[in-house]
Design a protein around this motif. Structure first.
Motif, PDB file in Angstrom:
ATOM      1  N   LYS A 120     -12.734  22.207   7.555  1.00 12.07           N
ATOM      2  CA  LYS A 120     -11.296  22.206   7.878  1.00 12.07           C
ATOM      3  C   LYS A 120     -11.057  21.632   9.268  1.00 12.07           C
ATOM      4  CE  LYS A 120      -9.476  24.235   4.228  1.00 12.07           C
ATOM      5  NZ  LYS A 120      -9.785  25.629   3.916  1.00 12.07           N
ATOM      6  N   VAL A 121     -11.948  21.999  10.206  1.00 12.43           N
ATOM      7  CA  VAL A 121     -11.830  21.465  11.568  1.00 12.43           C
ATOM      8  C   VAL A 121     -11.994  19.942  11.553  1.00 12.43           C
ATOM      9  CG1 VAL A 121     -12.928  21.405  13.845  1.00 12.43           C
ATOM     10  CG2 VAL A 121     -12.575  23.578  12.705  1.00 12.43           C
ATOM     11  N   TYR A 163      -9.685  14.444  11.588  1.00  9.14           N
ATOM     12  CA  TYR A 163      -9.395  13.222  10.827  1.00  9.14           C
ATOM     13  C   TYR A 163      -7.895  12.938  10.820  1.00  9.14           C
ATOM     14  CZ  TYR A 163      -8.714  10.415   6.551  1.00  9.14           C
ATOM     15  OH  TYR A 163      -8.325   9.470   5.649  1.00  9.14           O
ATOM     16  N   THR A 164      -7.095  13.960  10.554  1.00 10.32           N
ATOM     17  CA  THR A 164      -5.641  13.735  10.517  1.00 10.32           C
ATOM     18  C   THR A 164      -5.117  13.354  11.904  1.00 10.32           C
ATOM     19  OG1 THR A 164      -5.246  16.083  10.846  1.00 10.32           O
ATOM     20  CG2 THR A 164      -5.161  15.295   8.598  1.00 10.32           C
ATOM     21  N   ASP A 165      -5.703  13.928  12.952  1.00 10.83           N
ATOM     22  CA  ASP A 165      -5.229  13.622  14.307  1.00 10.83           C
ATOM     23  C   ASP A 165      -5.669  12.243  14.772  1.00 10.83           C
ATOM     24  OD1 ASP A 165      -3.722  15.787  14.862  1.00 10.83           O
ATOM     25  OD2 ASP A 165      -5.196  16.841  16.076  1.00 10.83           O
ATOM     26  N   TYR A 166      -6.982  12.055  14.816  1.00  8.35           N
ATOM     27  CA  TYR A 166      -7.503  10.886  15.523  1.00  8.35           C
ATOM     28  C   TYR A 166      -7.715   9.665  14.637  1.00  8.35           C
ATOM     29  CZ  TYR A 166      -7.935  14.179  19.255  1.00  8.35           C
ATOM     30  OH  TYR A 166      -7.638  15.112  20.208  1.00  8.35           O
ATOM     31  N   VAL A 167      -7.625   9.835  13.332  1.00  6.60           N
ATOM     32  CA  VAL A 167      -7.769   8.676  12.461  1.00  6.60           C
ATOM     33  C   VAL A 167      -6.406   8.280  11.894  1.00  6.60           C
ATOM     34  CG1 VAL A 167      -8.877   7.780  10.388  1.00  6.60           C
ATOM     35  CG2 VAL A 167     -10.131   9.302  11.892  1.00  6.60           C
ATOM     36  N   LEU A 168      -5.702   9.224  11.300  1.00  2.87           N
ATOM     37  CA  LEU A 168      -4.443   8.879  10.641  1.00  2.87           C
ATOM     38  C   LEU A 168      -3.326   8.555  11.629  1.00  2.87           C
ATOM     39  CD1 LEU A 168      -4.411  11.325   7.619  1.00  2.87           C
ATOM     40  CD2 LEU A 168      -5.287   9.022   7.788  1.00  2.87           C
ATOM     41  N   LYS A 169      -3.391   9.109  12.842  1.00  4.01           N
ATOM     42  CA  LYS A 169      -2.340   8.808  13.819  1.00  4.01           C
ATOM     43  C   LYS A 169      -2.690   7.605  14.681  1.00  4.01           C
ATOM     44  CE  LYS A 169      -0.843  13.572  14.000  1.00  4.01           C
ATOM     45  NZ  LYS A 169      -1.055  14.843  14.708  1.00  4.01           N
ATOM     46  N   ASN A 170      -3.803   6.955  14.361  1.00  4.43           N
ATOM     47  CA  ASN A 170      -4.210   5.781  15.123  1.00  4.43           C
ATOM     48  C   ASN A 170      -3.642   4.527  14.454  1.00  4.43           C
ATOM     49  OD1 ASN A 170      -5.495   3.782  16.507  1.00  4.43           O
ATOM     50  ND2 ASN A 170      -7.567   4.518  16.115  1.00  4.43           N
ATOM     51  N   PRO A 171      -2.785   3.802  15.153  1.00 13.36           N
ATOM     52  CA  PRO A 171      -2.149   2.636  14.514  1.00 13.36           C
ATOM     53  C   PRO A 171      -3.135   1.541  14.127  1.00 13.36           C
ATOM     54  CG  PRO A 171      -1.629   2.721  16.864  1.00 13.36           C
ATOM     55  CD  PRO A 171      -2.307   4.010  16.531  1.00 13.36           C
ATOM     56  N   PHE A 172      -4.350   1.573  14.672  1.00 14.97           N
ATOM     57  CA  PHE A 172      -5.299   0.496  14.383  1.00 14.97           C
ATOM     58  C   PHE A 172      -6.243   0.842  13.237  1.00 14.97           C
ATOM     59  CE2 PHE A 172      -4.135   0.340  18.870  1.00 14.97           C
ATOM     60  CZ  PHE A 172      -3.422  -0.839  18.833  1.00 14.97           C
ATOM     61  N   TYR A 173      -6.027   1.998  12.611  1.00 20.17           N
ATOM     62  CA  TYR A 173      -6.855   2.363  11.463  1.00 20.17           C
ATOM     63  C   TYR A 173      -6.166   1.922  10.177  1.00 20.17           C
ATOM     64  CZ  TYR A 173      -9.106   5.040   7.819  1.00 20.17           C
ATOM     65  OH  TYR A 173      -9.741   5.386   6.662  1.00 20.17           O
ATOM     66  N   GLU A 174      -6.923   1.258   9.313  1.00 13.94           N
ATOM     67  CA  GLU A 174      -6.377   0.870   8.022  1.00 13.94           C
ATOM     68  C   GLU A 174      -6.797   1.892   6.986  1.00 13.94           C
ATOM     69  OE1 GLU A 174      -6.587  -3.310   6.415  1.00 13.94           O
ATOM     70  OE2 GLU A 174      -7.240  -3.619   8.478  1.00 13.94           O
ATOM     71  N   MET A 175      -5.848   2.376   6.221  1.00 12.54           N
ATOM     72  CA  MET A 175      -6.117   3.414   5.222  1.00 12.54           C
ATOM     73  C   MET A 175      -7.236   3.000   4.274  1.00 12.54           C
ATOM     74  SD  MET A 175      -4.308   6.030   5.712  1.00 12.54           S
ATOM     75  CE  MET A 175      -4.252   6.944   4.188  1.00 12.54           C
ATOM     76  N   GLU A 176      -8.062   3.954   3.916  1.00 13.41           N
ATOM     77  CA  GLU A 176      -9.166   3.785   2.950  1.00 13.41           C
ATOM     78  C   GLU A 176     -10.300   2.900   3.476  1.00 13.41           C
ATOM     79  OE1 GLU A 176      -8.682   5.731   0.437  1.00 13.41           O
ATOM     80  OE2 GLU A 176      -6.524   5.988   0.701  1.00 13.41           O
ATOM     81  N   MET A 177     -10.221   2.490   4.722  1.00 13.02           N
ATOM     82  CA  MET A 177     -11.265   1.633   5.283  1.00 13.02           C
ATOM     83  C   MET A 177     -12.221   2.480   6.121  1.00 13.02           C
ATOM     84  SD  MET A 177     -10.672  -1.240   4.047  1.00 13.02           S
ATOM     85  CE  MET A 177     -11.344  -2.636   4.916  1.00 13.02           C
ATOM     86  N   PRO A 178     -13.439   1.949   6.384  1.00 12.48           N
ATOM     87  CA  PRO A 178     -14.383   2.712   7.203  1.00 12.48           C
ATOM     88  C   PRO A 178     -13.772   3.130   8.545  1.00 12.48           C
ATOM     89  CG  PRO A 178     -15.481   0.826   6.258  1.00 12.48           C
ATOM     90  CD  PRO A 178     -14.037   0.706   5.892  1.00 12.48           C
ATOM     91  N   ILE A 179     -14.104   4.343   8.971  1.00 10.33           N
ATOM     92  CA  ILE A 179     -13.527   4.894  10.197  1.00 10.33           C
ATOM     93  C   ILE A 179     -14.298   4.416  11.419  1.00 10.33           C
ATOM     94  CG2 ILE A 179     -13.046   7.027  11.461  1.00 10.33           C
ATOM     95  CD1 ILE A 179     -12.878   8.393   8.680  1.00 10.33           C
ATOM     96  N   ARG A 180     -13.616   3.697  12.285  1.00  8.65           N
ATOM     97  CA  ARG A 180     -14.236   3.312  13.557  1.00  8.65           C
ATOM     98  C   ARG A 180     -13.258   3.655  14.669  1.00  8.65           C
ATOM     99  NH1 ARG A 180     -16.822  -0.870  10.666  1.00  8.65           N
ATOM    100  NH2 ARG A 180     -14.869  -1.992  10.625  1.00  8.65           N
ATOM    101  N   CYS A 181     -13.182   4.931  14.999  1.00  3.55           N
ATOM    102  CA  CYS A 181     -12.272   5.376  16.043  1.00  3.55           C
ATOM    103  C   CYS A 181     -13.077   6.157  17.075  1.00  3.55           C
ATOM    104  CB  CYS A 181     -11.178   6.271  15.483  1.00  3.55           C
ATOM    105  SG  CYS A 181     -10.194   5.501  14.211  1.00  3.55           S
ATOM    106  N   GLU A 182     -13.036   5.660  18.280  1.00  5.65           N
ATOM    107  CA  GLU A 182     -13.798   6.236  19.388  1.00  5.65           C
ATOM    108  C   GLU A 182     -13.443   7.715  19.597  1.00  5.65           C
ATOM    109  OE1 GLU A 182     -12.823   4.001  22.835  1.00  5.65           O
ATOM    110  OE2 GLU A 182     -13.819   5.458  24.140  1.00  5.65           O
ATOM    111  N   LEU A 183     -12.151   8.004  19.557  1.00  5.88           N
ATOM    112  CA  LEU A 183     -11.710   9.381  19.817  1.00  5.88           C
ATOM    113  C   LEU A 183     -12.160  10.335  18.729  1.00  5.88           C
ATOM    114  CD1 LEU A 183      -8.104   9.051  21.240  1.00  5.88           C
ATOM    115  CD2 LEU A 183     -10.074  10.085  22.329  1.00  5.88           C
ATOM    116  N   PHE A 184     -12.209   9.840  17.495  1.00  7.16           N
ATOM    117  CA  PHE A 184     -12.671  10.677  16.394  1.00  7.16           C
ATOM    118  C   PHE A 184     -14.138  11.031  16.600  1.00  7.16           C
ATOM    119  CE2 PHE A 184     -14.472  11.026  12.019  1.00  7.16           C
ATOM    120  CZ  PHE A 184     -13.814  12.181  11.649  1.00  7.16           C
ATOM    121  N   ASP A 185     -14.961  10.029  16.910  1.00  8.10           N
ATOM    122  CA  ASP A 185     -16.386  10.263  17.154  1.00  8.10           C
ATOM    123  C   ASP A 185     -16.587  11.275  18.274  1.00  8.10           C
ATOM    124  OD1 ASP A 185     -16.884   8.377  15.261  1.00  8.10           O
ATOM    125  OD2 ASP A 185     -17.320   6.755  16.663  1.00  8.10           O
TER     126      ASP A 185
END
Lengths: 141, 194
Positions: A96-97, A102-124
């Motif tokens: 759940k955490v 994921y909802t915070d740092y991936v979905l709210k990131n304008p540079f993330y494309e839905m359903e694509m591999p996650i490459r977000c520094e803040l998420f990592d």
């Protein structure tokens, strides 16, 4: 020895969008991880149909001799699952955490494309902090 | 207004006191809206400089309105006319209304007389945003830079305002610095005023 062996996130069509392994046990190469992700996706879907209980949401926990696999499916069909040491209790909470991160740092990131591999520094960054915290609380008990 | 039993009826809408505004909005709602703003603009540009400019323009409109509103609400229809006055107005009053806190620091540039910097450890608009490697030094803080530019331009202090990431020692995340470079006429006027 690490409690969590690896973490997978798969999108609603079964593609692996995030994979990370922790510790040496159960490490696999890219092809194997992709294969395992789509295999799990199908098994999850089949189990949903085969289950005798009405309104079954698929497998939540798979117990094997050498590992446990905990799975959490979000409402949109994104699946999060961790492979960990057998008999660890609090994995639902950790999933759940991770979902929250994921909802915070991936979905709210304008540079993330839905359903694509996650490459977000803040998420990592936040993910490794969450896993670290989880380990500390595990050893603390 | 505390203690006001019932809402007073005003014949003329202009007699009505200006509302204090809602102090809080959902961070998630804002984050999604801002994310959409960036994505929308991204589909309409060819390069990163253009995207930065469009975000700045969007912020400029906010800045112009914020200045108008806050001069009326907080300053009794007066506005700052001195350089340091307007800078601290941006740093504290504007920041507090927009982000719920004063900015982390306001400094004068060491190399140039006409440069000032407002720094923020974690800018609200950047809270959930990871810039991909291929976008280089792009910073979504351009939107906030636009707001600052809007405020300063509206108050008669034309300036070039840009947002930059500045790495901080011992920290994973760089902080964001809003660099303000005032136009020559502003400094000349300031010198005249003494």
């Amino acid at each position: 020895m690490a409690a969590i062996y690896s973490l997978f996130i798969i999108n609603k069509s079964g593609g692996l969008i995030f994979y990370k392994d922790y510790g040496s046990a159960g490490r696999m190469d890219t092809n194997d991880s992709l294969r395992l992700a789509s295999l799990w996706h199908s098994m999850h879907a089949i189990s949903q149909q085969l289950s005798p209980t009405v309104g079954c949401n698929g497998i939540e926990l798979l117990q094997a001799d050498t590992f446990d696999l905990h799975c959490f499916q979000s409402l949109t069909g994104t699946k999060f699952f961790v492979v960990c040491e057998p008999g660890i209790q609090h994995m639902e909470g950790l999933l759940k955490v991770i979902y929250e991160l994921y909802t915070d740092y991936v979905l709210k990131n304008p540079f993330y494309e839905m359903e694509m591999p996650i490459r977000c520094e803040l998420f990592d960054l936040n993910l490794s902090q969450a896993i670290q915290k989880d380990r500390v609380s595990l050893f603390g008990r | 207004m505390i203690g006001a039993g019932k809402i007073k009826q005003y014949a003329n809408v202009l007699d009505k006191p200006l509302s204090r505004g809602r102090q809080e909005v959902s961070l998630s709602a804002f984050a999604f809206l801002f994310s959409e703003l960036v994505q929308y603009n991204q589909t309409r540009v060819d390069n990163i400089a253009e995207l930065e400019r469009r975000l700045e323009d969007a912020g400029y409109a906010v800045g112009a309105r914020v200045l108008e509103l806050l001069c009326h609400r907080e300053k009794g229809n007066r506005r700052e006319t001195r350089l340091l006055g307007i800078l601290s107005f941006v740093h504290s009053t504007v920041w507090k209304v927009l982000f719920g806190k004063v900015a982390d620091s306001l400094e004068k540039g060491t190399e140039h007389e006409d440069e000032y910097m407002i720094s923020e450890k974690e800018l609200l608009v950047n809270r959930f945003i990871s810039i991909p490697k291929d976008m280089g030094t792009f910073n979504c803080g351009a939107f906030v830079a636009g707001i600052v530019k809007g405020v300063l331009d509206g108050a008669g202090f034309p300036a070039v305002v840009t947002a930059h990431f500045v790495p901080v020692e011992g920290q994973h995340r760089p902080r964001t610095t809003i660099l303000i470079k005032f136009a020559e006429e502003v400094l000349q006027r300031e010198a005249r005023l003494g």
